[in-house]
Design a protein around this motif. Sequence first.
Motif, PDB file in Angstrom:
ATOM      1  N   GLY B 147       0.794  -1.216   0.000  1.00  0.00           N
ATOM      2  CA  GLY B 147       0.000   0.000   0.000  1.00  0.00           C
ATOM      3  C   GLY B 147       0.835   1.279   0.000  1.00  0.00           C
ATOM      4  N   GLU B 148       2.119   1.133   0.293  1.00  0.00           N
ATOM      5  CA  GLU B 148       2.981   2.314   0.278  1.00  0.00           C
ATOM      6  C   GLU B 148       3.409   2.649  -1.160  1.00  0.00           C
ATOM      7  OE1 GLU B 148       5.105   2.361   4.635  1.00  0.00           O
ATOM      8  OE2 GLU B 148       6.204   1.390   3.018  1.00  0.00           O
ATOM      9  N   THR B 149       4.066   3.822  -1.279  1.00  0.00           N
ATOM     10  CA  THR B 149       4.547   4.277  -2.579  1.00  0.00           C
ATOM     11  C   THR B 149       6.067   4.338  -2.579  1.00  0.00           C
ATOM     12  OG1 THR B 149       2.549   5.572  -2.992  1.00  0.00           O
ATOM     13  CG2 THR B 149       4.517   6.178  -4.241  1.00  0.00           C
ATOM     14  N   LEU B 150       6.658   3.757  -3.613  1.00  0.00           N
ATOM     15  CA  LEU B 150       8.117   3.767  -3.776  1.00  0.00           C
ATOM     16  C   LEU B 150       8.505   4.531  -5.031  1.00  0.00           C
ATOM     17  CD1 LEU B 150      10.856   1.234  -3.440  1.00  0.00           C
ATOM     18  CD2 LEU B 150      10.239   1.789  -5.785  1.00  0.00           C
ATOM     19  N   VAL B 151       9.568   5.298  -4.924  1.00  0.00           N
ATOM     20  CA  VAL B 151      10.141   5.983  -6.086  1.00  0.00           C
ATOM     21  C   VAL B 151      11.601   5.566  -6.242  1.00  0.00           C
ATOM     22  CG1 VAL B 151      10.890   8.237  -6.976  1.00  0.00           C
ATOM     23  CG2 VAL B 151       8.587   7.962  -6.062  1.00  0.00           C
ATOM     24  N   VAL B 152      11.983   5.256  -7.467  1.00  0.00           N
ATOM     25  CA  VAL B 152      13.389   4.962  -7.747  1.00  0.00           C
ATOM     26  C   VAL B 152      13.744   5.524  -9.121  1.00  0.00           C
ATOM     27  CG1 VAL B 152      12.904   2.669  -8.718  1.00  0.00           C
ATOM     28  CG2 VAL B 152      15.188   3.165  -7.777  1.00  0.00           C
ATOM     29  N   ALA B 153      14.932   6.108  -9.213  1.00  0.00           N
ATOM     30  CA  ALA B 153      15.398   6.633 -10.491  1.00  0.00           C
ATOM     31  C   ALA B 153      16.226   5.569 -11.203  1.00  0.00           C
ATOM     32  CB  ALA B 153      16.205   7.906 -10.284  1.00  0.00           C
ATOM     33  N   ALA B 154      16.655   5.896 -12.424  1.00  0.00           N
ATOM     34  CA  ALA B 154      17.337   4.914 -13.265  1.00  0.00           C
ATOM     35  C   ALA B 154      16.514   3.633 -13.268  1.00  0.00           C
ATOM     36  CB  ALA B 154      18.769   4.676 -12.773  1.00  0.00           C
ATOM     37  N   ALA B 155      15.226   3.803 -13.516  1.00  0.00           N
ATOM     38  CA  ALA B 155      14.248   2.724 -13.302  1.00  0.00           C
ATOM     39  C   ALA B 155      14.441   1.547 -14.238  1.00  0.00           C
ATOM     40  CB  ALA B 155      12.826   3.274 -13.437  1.00  0.00           C
ATOM     41  N   ILE B 220       5.387   9.890  -0.890  1.00  0.00           N
ATOM     42  CA  ILE B 220       6.421   8.879  -1.128  1.00  0.00           C
ATOM     43  C   ILE B 220       6.873   8.300   0.213  1.00  0.00           C
ATOM     44  CG2 ILE B 220       8.754   8.461  -2.032  1.00  0.00           C
ATOM     45  CD1 ILE B 220       8.283  10.921  -3.891  1.00  0.00           C
ATOM     46  N   ASP B 221       6.799   6.991   0.337  1.00  0.00           N
ATOM     47  CA  ASP B 221       7.223   6.329   1.578  1.00  0.00           C
ATOM     48  C   ASP B 221       8.662   5.845   1.503  1.00  0.00           C
ATOM     49  OD1 ASP B 221       4.588   6.312   3.058  1.00  0.00           O
ATOM     50  OD2 ASP B 221       4.025   5.366   1.166  1.00  0.00           O
ATOM     51  N   ILE B 222       9.053   5.389   0.318  1.00  0.00           N
ATOM     52  CA  ILE B 222      10.428   4.909   0.132  1.00  0.00           C
ATOM     53  C   ILE B 222      11.009   5.578  -1.101  1.00  0.00           C
ATOM     54  CG2 ILE B 222      11.940   2.922  -0.205  1.00  0.00           C
ATOM     55  CD1 ILE B 222       9.672   1.145   0.865  1.00  0.00           C
ATOM     56  N   TYR B 223      12.122   6.245  -0.929  1.00  0.00           N
ATOM     57  CA  TYR B 223      12.876   6.742  -2.074  1.00  0.00           C
ATOM     58  C   TYR B 223      14.194   5.986  -2.091  1.00  0.00           C
ATOM     59  CZ  TYR B 223      15.927   9.698  -4.895  1.00  0.00           C
ATOM     60  OH  TYR B 223      16.829  10.136  -5.837  1.00  0.00           O
ATOM     61  N   PHE B 224      14.355   5.147  -3.088  1.00  0.00           N
ATOM     62  CA  PHE B 224      15.599   4.378  -3.213  1.00  0.00           C
ATOM     63  C   PHE B 224      16.592   5.251  -3.977  1.00  0.00           C
ATOM     64  CE2 PHE B 224      18.686   1.413  -4.592  1.00  0.00           C
ATOM     65  CZ  PHE B 224      18.638   0.330  -3.740  1.00  0.00           C
ATOM     66  N   GLU B 225      17.617   5.706  -3.281  1.00  0.00           N
ATOM     67  CA  GLU B 225      18.495   6.747  -3.823  1.00  0.00           C
ATOM     68  C   GLU B 225      19.693   6.170  -4.570  1.00  0.00           C
ATOM     69  OE1 GLU B 225      19.192   9.389  -5.099  1.00  0.00           O
ATOM     70  OE2 GLU B 225      19.652  10.902  -3.545  1.00  0.00           O
ATOM     71  N   ASN B 226      19.762   6.467  -5.853  1.00  0.00           N
ATOM     72  CA  ASN B 226      20.945   6.087  -6.626  1.00  0.00           C
ATOM     73  C   ASN B 226      21.435   7.203  -7.538  1.00  0.00           C
ATOM     74  OD1 ASN B 226      18.770   5.953  -8.305  1.00  0.00           O
ATOM     75  ND2 ASN B 226      19.006   3.798  -8.866  1.00  0.00           N
ATOM     76  N   GLY B 228      20.871  11.175  -6.623  1.00  0.00           N
ATOM     77  CA  GLY B 228      21.123  12.494  -6.031  1.00  0.00           C
ATOM     78  C   GLY B 228      20.604  13.615  -6.909  1.00  0.00           C
ATOM     79  N   GLY B 229      21.178  14.810  -6.717  1.00  0.00           N
ATOM     80  CA  GLY B 229      20.921  15.950  -7.587  1.00  0.00           C
ATOM     81  C   GLY B 229      19.460  16.360  -7.685  1.00  0.00           C
ATOM     82  N   LYS B 230      19.063  16.682  -8.911  1.00  0.00           N
ATOM     83  CA  LYS B 230      17.721  17.207  -9.195  1.00  0.00           C
ATOM     84  C   LYS B 230      16.625  16.283  -8.689  1.00  0.00           C
ATOM     85  CE  LYS B 230      16.199  16.909 -13.517  1.00  0.00           C
ATOM     86  NZ  LYS B 230      15.947  17.172 -14.968  1.00  0.00           N
ATOM     87  N   VAL B 231      16.844  14.983  -8.856  1.00  0.00           N
ATOM     88  CA  VAL B 231      15.817  14.029  -8.433  1.00  0.00           C
ATOM     89  C   VAL B 231      15.650  14.064  -6.916  1.00  0.00           C
ATOM     90  CG1 VAL B 231      15.173  11.594  -8.309  1.00  0.00           C
ATOM     91  CG2 VAL B 231      16.140  12.531 -10.426  1.00  0.00           C
ATOM     92  N   LEU B 232      16.763  14.057  -6.202  1.00  0.00           N
ATOM     93  CA  LEU B 232      16.688  14.140  -4.740  1.00  0.00           C
ATOM     94  C   LEU B 232      15.964  15.410  -4.313  1.00  0.00           C
ATOM     95  CD1 LEU B 232      17.456  13.334  -1.849  1.00  0.00           C
ATOM     96  CD2 LEU B 232      19.670  14.445  -2.215  1.00  0.00           C
ATOM     97  N   GLU B 233      16.301  16.520  -4.950  1.00  0.00           N
ATOM     98  CA  GLU B 233      15.665  17.792  -4.587  1.00  0.00           C
ATOM     99  C   GLU B 233      14.162  17.755  -4.867  1.00  0.00           C
ATOM    100  OE1 GLU B 233      17.207  21.222  -6.567  1.00  0.00           O
ATOM    101  OE2 GLU B 233      16.050  22.602  -5.333  1.00  0.00           O
ATOM    102  N   ALA B 234      13.789  17.083  -5.957  1.00  0.00           N
ATOM    103  CA  ALA B 234      12.366  16.973  -6.283  1.00  0.00           C
ATOM    104  C   ALA B 234      11.637  16.092  -5.272  1.00  0.00           C
ATOM    105  CB  ALA B 234      12.199  16.398  -7.696  1.00  0.00           C
ATOM    106  N   ILE B 245      14.914   6.177   3.186  1.00  0.00           N
ATOM    107  CA  ILE B 245      15.755   6.439   2.014  1.00  0.00           C
ATOM    108  C   ILE B 245      17.012   5.580   2.101  1.00  0.00           C
ATOM    109  CG2 ILE B 245      16.974   8.182   0.665  1.00  0.00           C
ATOM    110  CD1 ILE B 245      15.151  10.302   1.738  1.00  0.00           C
ATOM    111  N   PRO B 246      17.021   4.417   1.447  1.00  0.00           N
ATOM    112  CA  PRO B 246      18.286   3.683   1.300  1.00  0.00           C
ATOM    113  C   PRO B 246      19.131   4.407   0.246  1.00  0.00           C
ATOM    114  CG  PRO B 246      16.337   2.287   0.848  1.00  0.00           C
ATOM    115  CD  PRO B 246      15.881   3.711   0.847  1.00  0.00           C
ATOM    116  N   ILE B 247      20.408   4.561   0.521  1.00  0.00           N
ATOM    117  CA  ILE B 247      21.308   5.239  -0.433  1.00  0.00           C
ATOM    118  C   ILE B 247      22.378   4.265  -0.899  1.00  0.00           C
ATOM    119  CG2 ILE B 247      22.883   7.163  -0.826  1.00  0.00           C
ATOM    120  CD1 ILE B 247      21.671   8.669   1.434  1.00  0.00           C
TER     121      ILE B 247
END
Lengths: 346, 346
Positions: B147-155, B220-226, B228-234, B245-247
């Motif tokens: 039920g939570e929401t996850l965001v990850v870049a370089a998907a 967003i409940d989980i942001y899987f960080e890979n 940084g930069g603009k995405v992190l700021e957003a 936030i796992p980095i």
Amino acid sequence: MTDQMHHVALASRPTGAPTAENFNHEAKPVPVPGADEVLIKVHYISLDPYMRGRMDDAKSYAAPVPIGGTMEAGGVGEVIASNSPDFKPGDFAFGMLGWATHAVQPAKMLRKLDPAQGPITLALGVLGMPGFTGWHGLTEYGRPKAGETLVVAAATGPVGSMVGQVAKSLGLRTVGIAGGADKCKLATDTFGFDACVDHRAHENAADLRKALAGECPDGIDIYFENVGGKVLEAVLPLMNNHGRIPICGMISWYNAGGLGAGASDQGLTGPAIWRTILIKFLSVNGFIISNHWDRYPTFLAEVGPKVAAGEIAFLEDIAEGLENAPDAFMDLLQGKNVGKQIVKIA
Amino acid sequence: MTDQMHHVALASRPTGAPTAENFNHEAKPVPVPGADEVLIKVHYISLDPYMRGRMDDAKSYAAPVPIGGTMEAGGVGEVIASNSPDFKPGDFAFGMLGWATHAVQPAKMLRKLDPAQGPITLALGVLGMPGFTGWHGLTEYGRPKAGETLVVAAATGPVGSMVGQVAKSLGLRTVGIAGGADKCKLATDTFGFDACVDHRAHENAADLRKALAGECPDGIDIYFENVGGKVLEAVLPLMNNHGRIPICGMISWYNAGGLGAGASDQGLTGPAIWRTILIKFLSVNGFIISNHWDRYPTFLAEVGPKVAAGEIAFLEDIAEGLENAPDAFMDLLQGKNVGKQIVKIA
């Protein structure tokens, strides 16, 4: 004629450090408790750094105090009227009573105190929100292990002194940071820190870091964060791999934008902090103690007897009179108090 | 006459993005394995963003590649000589073989592969370091709940696609971020993301944040960080209370100082990040997967069968020939690859 009470209202929002003009002393009729409510005559209130945040209207974890609203505070006092079966006149209780001489609160928002178990002011400091904050943050997010090194600032304050003493009892090397030689002596002599570094003797983060490094020959495993700014910048490069940083506050940033006195652009950029978390495998956890009252009975059962036995020390700094609360609060934000800042109301 | 091998050495340290001049193609005699060592003919090597960090001599969690040293890489290949009872010629193995046609490694630093269980390239991507990174970071530090929401870049990369697919299988809403409409389509069609936001269509953090907010109506409940930069700021202002936030990396900051393209001074100051961690009660954990190989058998047992059954998708982008490794690596840092970047050596 209705009895009158006094309270301190937020007159205006400060820009930077609060001034006397931000506070209004006002009189109003003593409120009448409704169903399941209790009227309390306030004896003492607690002053804490978090209140600075409540004076802003920035989005945060708690609603701001509205302009004209009573300044928030935890307080202890005596029940003088009750519409709840759980409280009777003469009982003592802790609750969010505000900067005020009297307060009406729902009974369920109050916690009864037993004056036979110690001075009621303990519920504001060593056995109250600040002490509980230190204990919970250290044990839950700090994950302390014997032989490790812990650093905490505001080491003689009610949070820092609890953190240091609990860590010491668990076998850690404890290094405090405090403002001035007198506080540093208190930190080691009264609160048992293995060492204490005077941040006022080190103007910038680099100098403070050198002094800290000398007291932390094996690096820093736990940095209990309550100040931010120069101290954070000094500490980050000294963190050991797999270090933990519980964050309960950042007082150096409450009054002002920017990085705070003595901090530099280099060490506290977002990328610098983020990269340190990654390359040192840090675990960083923000928390507010009000989300964790379920652990309070455990805290009280564990720490209460140690306070009673004198095994955990505490210091109280008691100002006299509600009218002096704003000055005491402004001094607190500059670290002029020594120990838990309390205001005696009645 | 001694057989010759080829390798790519670090010729000089880059300032900013690497260029061809930073790499030297060299020939040298094939080394002879010593006691308990194994000689491997390399078939494939993996190219990964972390290698950019190894080209600098900044203090980090791993030693830099020395000037003149072989560029590091995980690789898979065939044993052609062995002084260890654990390996015989014809065996296939994974190890840190480097950008090279041949490598000698201690047997204990190699992991035997069973080619009957799937292509050996799987050990470089979906069932190797990147896939394991995504699975471990999500399950250990992300603490996902249905039920939570996850965001990850370089998907569509090997880490992000694993994170998204594991999260989806656990009942989370998964929102990817990728560069370009084609990759976004891949993210949703191939990797099952519920939505994907094209960061190239949103020049700055504020615009990207609006697009993300539209796809994350419950925050967003989980942001899987890979990245940084603009995405992190957003992302930061969209994090829910108690978010995680796992980095594992921050590729946008590997090539350059500063905040990266599209990021602004406001959102990524140290105090802004630190305050967000506090007021949202975030849990932020940096990690490197090489500290966690004890969990690898669990990962393989859990994820291996799903890959074999086609329940977990993966994409490989295979460049041909060691001589093309530098170009493929420079493209990778700009996100030009599609899926796990591999170089076929033999």
